[in-house]
Design an enzyme around this catalytic site. Structure first.
Site, mmCIF file in Angstrom:
data_model
loop_
_atom_site.group_PDB
_atom_site.id
_atom_site.type_symbol
_atom_site.label_atom_id
_atom_site.label_comp_id
_atom_site.label_asym_id
_atom_site.label_seq_id
_atom_site.Cartn_x
_atom_site.Cartn_y
_atom_site.Cartn_z
ATOM 1 N N GLY A 93 0.796 -1.234 0.000
ATOM 2 C CA GLY A 93 0.000 0.000 0.000
ATOM 3 C C GLY A 93 0.822 1.275 0.000
ATOM 4 O O GLY A 93 0.303 2.355 0.289
ATOM 5 N N HIS A 100 8.725 5.998 5.050
ATOM 6 C CA HIS A 100 8.020 6.759 6.075
ATOM 7 C C HIS A 100 7.272 5.812 6.996
ATOM 8 O O HIS A 100 6.857 4.723 6.587
ATOM 9 C CB HIS A 100 7.052 7.767 5.455
ATOM 10 C CG HIS A 100 6.093 7.175 4.465
ATOM 11 N ND1 HIS A 100 6.449 6.889 3.170
ATOM 12 C CD2 HIS A 100 4.796 6.798 4.584
ATOM 13 C CE1 HIS A 100 5.411 6.376 2.531
ATOM 14 N NE2 HIS A 100 4.394 6.289 3.377
HETATM 15 P P1 AMP Z 1 1.692 5.492 2.065
HETATM 16 O O1 AMP Z 1 0.379 5.192 1.412
HETATM 17 O O2 AMP Z 1 2.061 4.568 3.166
HETATM 18 O O3 AMP Z 1 2.801 5.673 1.037
HETATM 19 O O4 AMP Z 1 1.490 6.889 2.789
HETATM 20 C C1 AMP Z 1 1.610 8.118 2.177
HETATM 21 C C2 AMP Z 1 0.905 9.090 3.067
HETATM 22 O O5 AMP Z 1 1.322 10.399 2.707
HETATM 23 C C3 AMP Z 1 -0.619 9.066 2.936
HETATM 24 O O6 AMP Z 1 -1.189 8.769 4.207
HETATM 25 C C4 AMP Z 1 -0.958 10.486 2.473
HETATM 26 O O7 AMP Z 1 -2.150 10.970 3.035
HETATM 27 C C5 AMP Z 1 0.253 11.265 2.924
HETATM 28 N N1 AMP Z 1 0.528 12.473 2.167
HETATM 29 C C6 AMP Z 1 0.552 12.614 0.827
HETATM 30 N N2 AMP Z 1 0.877 13.879 0.499
HETATM 31 C C7 AMP Z 1 1.063 14.552 1.675
HETATM 32 C C8 AMP Z 1 1.388 15.905 2.006
HETATM 33 N N3 AMP Z 1 1.610 16.830 1.067
HETATM 34 N N4 AMP Z 1 1.468 16.234 3.320
HETATM 35 C C9 AMP Z 1 1.231 15.311 4.275
HETATM 36 N N5 AMP Z 1 0.928 14.024 4.029
HETATM 37 C C10 AMP Z 1 0.827 13.653 2.745
#
Ligand code: AMP
Ligand code: ZN
Length: 114
Positions: A93, A100
């Site tokens: 996912g 992160h």
């Molecule tokens: P993943 O799906 O584990 O790669 O998580 C990526 C996360 O980044 C998701 O929960 C998004 O909501 C978050 N995300 C994407 N763009 C941003 C942004 N500009 N600022 C903060 N969070 C973000």
């Protein structure tokens, strides 16, 4: 990495809601929170995913967990509990290609994941 969303957040090119920062990691609130507390902890060095962790960079993982424990105490959600999530690759996912760790708290997160 020039074309990486989270590298741009770390260097301030893209705004974020900062939770914590030190020389190794940057933490900021998720833009689409899935719990009352939902922030991301990212290494300042670009690492594409957990699959890229090896002897040269694995220290960052322990540092992330240590930082989260400190923040859990300071922010007050530690005793109730929390979840640290890393999504790795397509089936995991992962949508952003910079390692992160999600920190989710403030409600019962539930198990198993969908
Ligand atoms: P993943 O799906 O584990 O790669 O998580 C990526 C996360 O980044 C998701 O929960 C998004 O909501 C978050 N995300 C994407 N763009 C941003 C942004 N500009 N600022 C903060 N969070 C973000
Ligand atoms: Zn990056």
């Amino acid at each position: 990495m020039s074309d990486c969303l989270f590298c741009k957040i770390i260097n301030g090119e893209i705004p974020s809601s900062k939770v914590y920062e030190d020389d190794k990691v940057y933490a900021f609130n998720d833009i689409d929170p899935q719990a009352p507390v939902h922030f991301l902890v990212v290494p300042k060095t670009h690492i594409a995913s957990a699959l890229e962790i090896d002897d040269s960079n694995s220290d960052i993982v322990g540092h992330v967990f240590k930082v989260v424990a400190k923040l859990a105490n300071e922010m007050g959600f530690g005793k109730a509990g929390y979840r640290i999530v890393n999504n790795c690759g397509k089936n995991g996912g992962q949508t952003v290609g910079h390692l992160h760790f999600h920190v989710l708290a403030g409600r019962n997160i539930g198990w198993p994941p969908g």
